[in-house]
Design an enzyme around this catalytic site. Structure first.
Site, PDB file in Angstrom:
ATOM      1  CG  ASP A  77      -2.191   0.836   0.850  1.00  0.00           C
ATOM      2  OD1 ASP A  77      -2.978   0.390  -0.008  1.00  0.00           O
ATOM      3  OD2 ASP A  77      -2.367   1.942   1.403  1.00  0.00           O
ATOM      4  CG  ASP A 162       6.589   6.655 -11.260  1.00  0.00           C
ATOM      5  OD1 ASP A 162       7.007   6.962 -10.129  1.00  0.00           O
ATOM      6  OD2 ASP A 162       6.376   5.479 -11.598  1.00  0.00           O
TER       7      ASP A 162
HETATM    8  P1  IMP Z   1      -2.707   1.611  -3.777  1.00  0.00           P
HETATM    9  O1  IMP Z   1      -2.730   0.637  -4.919  1.00  0.00           O
HETATM   10  O2  IMP Z   1      -3.991   1.774  -3.076  1.00  0.00           O
HETATM   11  O3  IMP Z   1      -1.550   1.350  -2.859  1.00  0.00           O
HETATM   12  O4  IMP Z   1      -2.467   3.030  -4.458  1.00  0.00           O
HETATM   13  C1  IMP Z   1      -1.224   3.458  -4.768  1.00  0.00           C
HETATM   14  C2  IMP Z   1      -1.320   4.751  -5.570  1.00  0.00           C
HETATM   15  O5  IMP Z   1      -0.290   5.612  -5.140  1.00  0.00           O
HETATM   16  C3  IMP Z   1      -1.077   4.479  -7.043  1.00  0.00           C
HETATM   17  O6  IMP Z   1      -2.271   4.313  -7.741  1.00  0.00           O
HETATM   18  C4  IMP Z   1      -0.326   5.722  -7.473  1.00  0.00           C
HETATM   19  O7  IMP Z   1      -1.238   6.723  -7.774  1.00  0.00           O
HETATM   20  C5  IMP Z   1       0.443   6.112  -6.221  1.00  0.00           C
HETATM   21  N1  IMP Z   1       1.772   5.481  -6.212  1.00  0.00           N
HETATM   22  C6  IMP Z   1       2.250   4.529  -5.349  1.00  0.00           C
HETATM   23  N2  IMP Z   1       3.496   4.165  -5.656  1.00  0.00           N
HETATM   24  C7  IMP Z   1       3.825   4.879  -6.752  1.00  0.00           C
HETATM   25  C8  IMP Z   1       4.995   4.906  -7.560  1.00  0.00           C
HETATM   26  O8  IMP Z   1       5.963   4.159  -7.375  1.00  0.00           O
HETATM   27  N3  IMP Z   1       4.964   5.773  -8.577  1.00  0.00           N
HETATM   28  C9  IMP Z   1       3.911   6.599  -8.848  1.00  0.00           C
HETATM   29  N4  IMP Z   1       2.786   6.580  -8.168  1.00  0.00           N
HETATM   30  C10 IMP Z   1       2.741   5.725  -7.096  1.00  0.00           C
END
Ligand code: IMP
Length: 205
Positions: A77, A162
């Site tokens: 997450d 990114d």
């Molecule tokens: P999750 O899947 O609920 O953890 O959401 C993570 C969200 O955070 C992603 O959809 C991206 O918008 C952002 N995010 C997390 N890690 C990255 C990364 O390595 N690069 C760019 N955006 C990221």
């Protein structure tokens, strides 16, 4: 008798996260499964993320997928915390505004339009949860990557925020980095280095 390789389910639907995770853990003697490899899960099965913290959501996802599938599970997450927005979008990074990654980047740049360069600091944060349903073992680890928000998106690689996240360390946005390059400085790369050791010490015996 040859012992069959242990399996670990990388429980993410993110096309961007999966290769970063496997690339960092590939030295471990696991067979890496993705959600499509798991027969008893509906194609579009999603776990809600009701917690107010990355750690809470990572644990909920890991335990839910572990109990449902019986596999050791790794979940991630993560999100972007912008200084000038008091840490927003944070745990809401994926659903900050509806639409595409480009829409979310555009919205964020609009919100930061009047913020001067020296106040555009931000960080990516990642929490990894590891869960073994056999003995109910749960572990977490985390990583942070500092940078700043640029004024125009740049780069084609990666995903999410990114193209607007600039690393001073490497002098480019994380969307201008190759996968291994990003993994060497990123929040996820740092969390995965810790996860590697935990898996080796506590999940492979
Ligand atoms: P999750 O899947 O609920 O953890 O959401 C993570 C969200 O955070 C992603 O959809 C991206 O918008 C952002 N995010 C997390 N890690 C990255 C990364 O390595 N690069 C760019 N955006 C990221």
């Amino acid at each position: 008798m040859i012992k069959s390789q242990k399996k670990i389910l990388i429980a993410t639907r993110s096309k961007g996260k999966f290769p970063e995770i496997v690339s960092k853990l590939k030295g471990l003697p696991f067979e890496f499964l993705n959600l499509n490899d798991v027969g008893n899960l509906p194609q579009d099965y999603e776990v809600d993320e009701p917690a107010m913290t990355f750690e809470g959501n990572a644990i909920i996802k890991a335990m839910t997928f572990g109990k449902k599938t019986g596999f050791i599970v790794l979940t991630d997450d993560s999100g972007l915390e912008v200084d000038a927005l008091d840490g927003r979008p944070g745990v809401y990074s994926a659903r900050y505004v509806s639409g595409t990654d480009e829409d979310r980047n555009r919205e964020l740049l609009k919100e930061l339009k009047d913020v001067p360069d020296h106040q555009r600091g931000a960080q990516f944060r990642c929490v990894i949860a590891l869960y073994d349903p056999q003995d109910e073992k749960i572990r977490t680890c985390n990583g942070v990557c500092r940078g700043r928000i640029v004024r125009e998106p740049k780069g084609e690689n990666g995903f999410g925020y990114d193209p607007i996240f600039y690393s001073e360390e490497l002098g480019k946005t994380t969307a201008e980095m190759g996968l291994e390059e990003k993994n060497s400085i990123s929040h996820r790369g740092k969390a995965l280095e810790k996860a590697y050791r935990i898996l080796e010490d506590e999940f492979l015996n």
